[in-house]
Design a protein around this motif. Structure first.
Motif, short mmCIF file in Angstrom:
data_model
loop_
_atom_site.label_atom_id
_atom_site.label_comp_id
_atom_site.label_asym_id
_atom_site.label_seq_id
_atom_site.Cartn_x
_atom_site.Cartn_y
_atom_site.Cartn_z
N ARG A 191 -4.49 -1.27 -11.17
CA ARG A 191 -5.71 -2.07 -11.15
C ARG A 191 -5.66 -3.19 -10.12
O ARG A 191 -6.70 -3.67 -9.68
N HIS A 192 -4.46 -3.64 -9.79
CA HIS A 192 -4.34 -4.84 -8.95
C HIS A 192 -3.48 -4.55 -7.72
O HIS A 192 -2.25 -4.42 -7.83
N ASN B 217 0.99 -3.57 -11.63
CA ASN B 217 -0.18 -4.36 -12.02
C ASN B 217 0.18 -5.82 -12.29
O ASN B 217 -0.62 -6.72 -12.04
N ARG C 203 -5.11 -9.96 -8.19
CA ARG C 203 -5.65 -9.86 -9.55
C ARG C 203 -7.13 -10.23 -9.59
O ARG C 203 -7.87 -9.81 -10.48
#
Length: 440
Positions: free
Chosen positions: A355-356, A333, A388
């Protein structure tokens, strides 16, 4: 270390200073060379001023051509179709299959991403919503010269066509007049409307400003060299752009259950792009990392682009020992890679913690190379940690959204009073009066 061993940075997440060491590995300055930026600015200004004549002059100079008019550098549709028809059957079948999969994915994306707009009616009759419309005309930049990228044609043109873009204009440099038939065939399959054999900052300028021969577009997408990147930065605002792409990246999270040869080759697959590409492995098994290193050492001499791979791995690669798979996901991440392979048992479990990432490849059989060519999702992805806040190129990049506001008479009585109060608070009396005039 034997002479044949490849010097890849080894890091350990438990060591003091690990975060600083990782940041140093990730550090990449686009280092916009002032000379390149000035050259791009000069070319753009010249194209804006002189149109066809400037584009023709730069194209003849840089690509070593002798065209007498820019119209000579536009390829007829018949030439694109001929290139497709003349491909070897196996190559043509592969190109068509890739195009079909890319098209199918983006058609599904169009449906799932709300590309049909919406309307709803409030109790007082006020109608609110959103209208989605495709861009009128887009420009696609396809690199030429050192390498040819038919996959880039498919990934840029097909989502534009699925989005409903009215006209797709492609530019591709052809140094010394050498045209790549696979690129032309891809343009035919993808439904590109016009193709000009021009490149560099002059092609970006032609697309952005329009010339006597090249029509102006609304958005420019596709990768290019440093001059193309500098030109795209400068024309942003006059036209839209997709992104300013950095060097290619791959991050592999592995639990030690995948054949180390597979992982080594996956690292190679990005390192071979250029010396600035980045390949990183995160793994909680030190013995497995040693096996990957041994595979790298053994397999590298078999690679045609061994020199490029060696430099890339030595300068920007890393083999990183982590505490566990949870920490690997945490580090992923932070890195926010362009391509993330989770080569592990129960890959979905670990993907849920990420998440990224530009694109995630789950499971040992999901090599990043499949995504580059034919899996279906777009291979134009955010780099340099921009995952991001950025997304892959998609149908949504070739559409725009207009808000719909149709206020009823009853609705105007409520909204008018709210707007009036806020407008007076901002000192904008005409705003307030405009709303008040509609009150009973």
């Amino acid at each position: 270390m034997p002479d044949s061993a490849i010097s890849i940075r080894r890091l350990d997440s438990t060591e003091a200073g690990f975060r600083e060491q990782l940041a140093a590995v990730l550090a990449f300055e686009a280092s916009e060379d002032e000379a390149i930026d000035r050259a791009a600015a000069t070319i753009l200004a010249d194209v804006k001023s002189r149109g066809d004549a400037a584009v023709l002059e730069y194209t003849n100079r840089f690509d070593k051509l002798a065209a007498s008019s820019l119209s000579e550098l536009e390829l007829p549709q018949a030439e694109l179709r001929a290139a497709l028809e003349q491909l070897a059957p196996g190559r043509r079948s592969a190109l068509q299959s890739a195009a079909d999969r890319v098209r199918s994915y983006h058609q599904r994306q169009k449906t799932e991403c709300g590309s049909d707009g919406f309307l709803y009616t409030e109790a007082d009759g006020t109608v609110l919503g959103q209208k989605v419309t495709p861009l009128d005309r887009v420009g696609i930049y396809v690199p030429g010269g050192k390498a040819a990228y038919p996959s880039s044609v498919l990934m840029n043109a097909i989502p534009a066509r699925v989005a409903g873009v009215h006209e797709i204009v492609m530019v591709v440099p052809t140094p010394q007049g050498i045209k790549n038939p696979l690129v032309l065939a891809a343009a035919a399959i993808a439904g590109v409307d016009r193709v000009f054999t021009i490149g560099g900052a002059q092609a970006v300028g032609a697309l952005a400003y329009g010339t006597q021969t090249v029509p102006p577009v609304d958005k420019i997408v596709g990768p290019g060299n440093a001059y193309v990147a500098a030109a795209k930065r400068r024309v942003f605002g006059t036209v839209g752009i997709d992104m300013i792409a950095g060097p290619s990246e791959i991050l592999v999270i592995c639990d030690g259950t995948t054949d180390p040869d597979w992982v080594a080759m996956d690292l190679f697959s990005q390192a071979e792009h250029d010396e600035l590409a980045q390949s990183i492995l995160l793994c909680p098994d030190a013995a497995y990392i040693d096996r990957v290193q041994a595979s790298v050492d053994r397999l590298l001499p078999t690679m045609p682009r061994a020199g490029v791979i060696r430099t890339s791995l030595a300068d920007r690669g890393a083999l990183i020992l982590v505490r566990d798979m949870d920490e690997a996901c945490e580090i992923a991440n932070f890195i926010a890679p362009e391509h993330l392979e989770i080569s592990a048992m129960d890959a979905g479990k670990w993907a849920a913690k990420v998440r990224h990432a530009g694109a995630m490849f789950l499971g040992r059989f999901s090599s990043e190379a499949l995504g580059d060519y034919c899996a279906g999702p777009n291979h134009v992805l955010p780099t340099s940690r921009t995952a991001r806040f950025s997304s892959p190129l998609g149908v949504y990049d070739f559409q725009k959204r207009s808000s719909i506001i149709q206020v009823s008479e009853a609705g105007a009585q409520v909204l008018g009073r709210i707007a009036s109060e806020l407008a007076h608070g901002e000192g904008l009396q005409a705003h307030a009066r405009s709303a008040e005039l509609r009150l009973k």
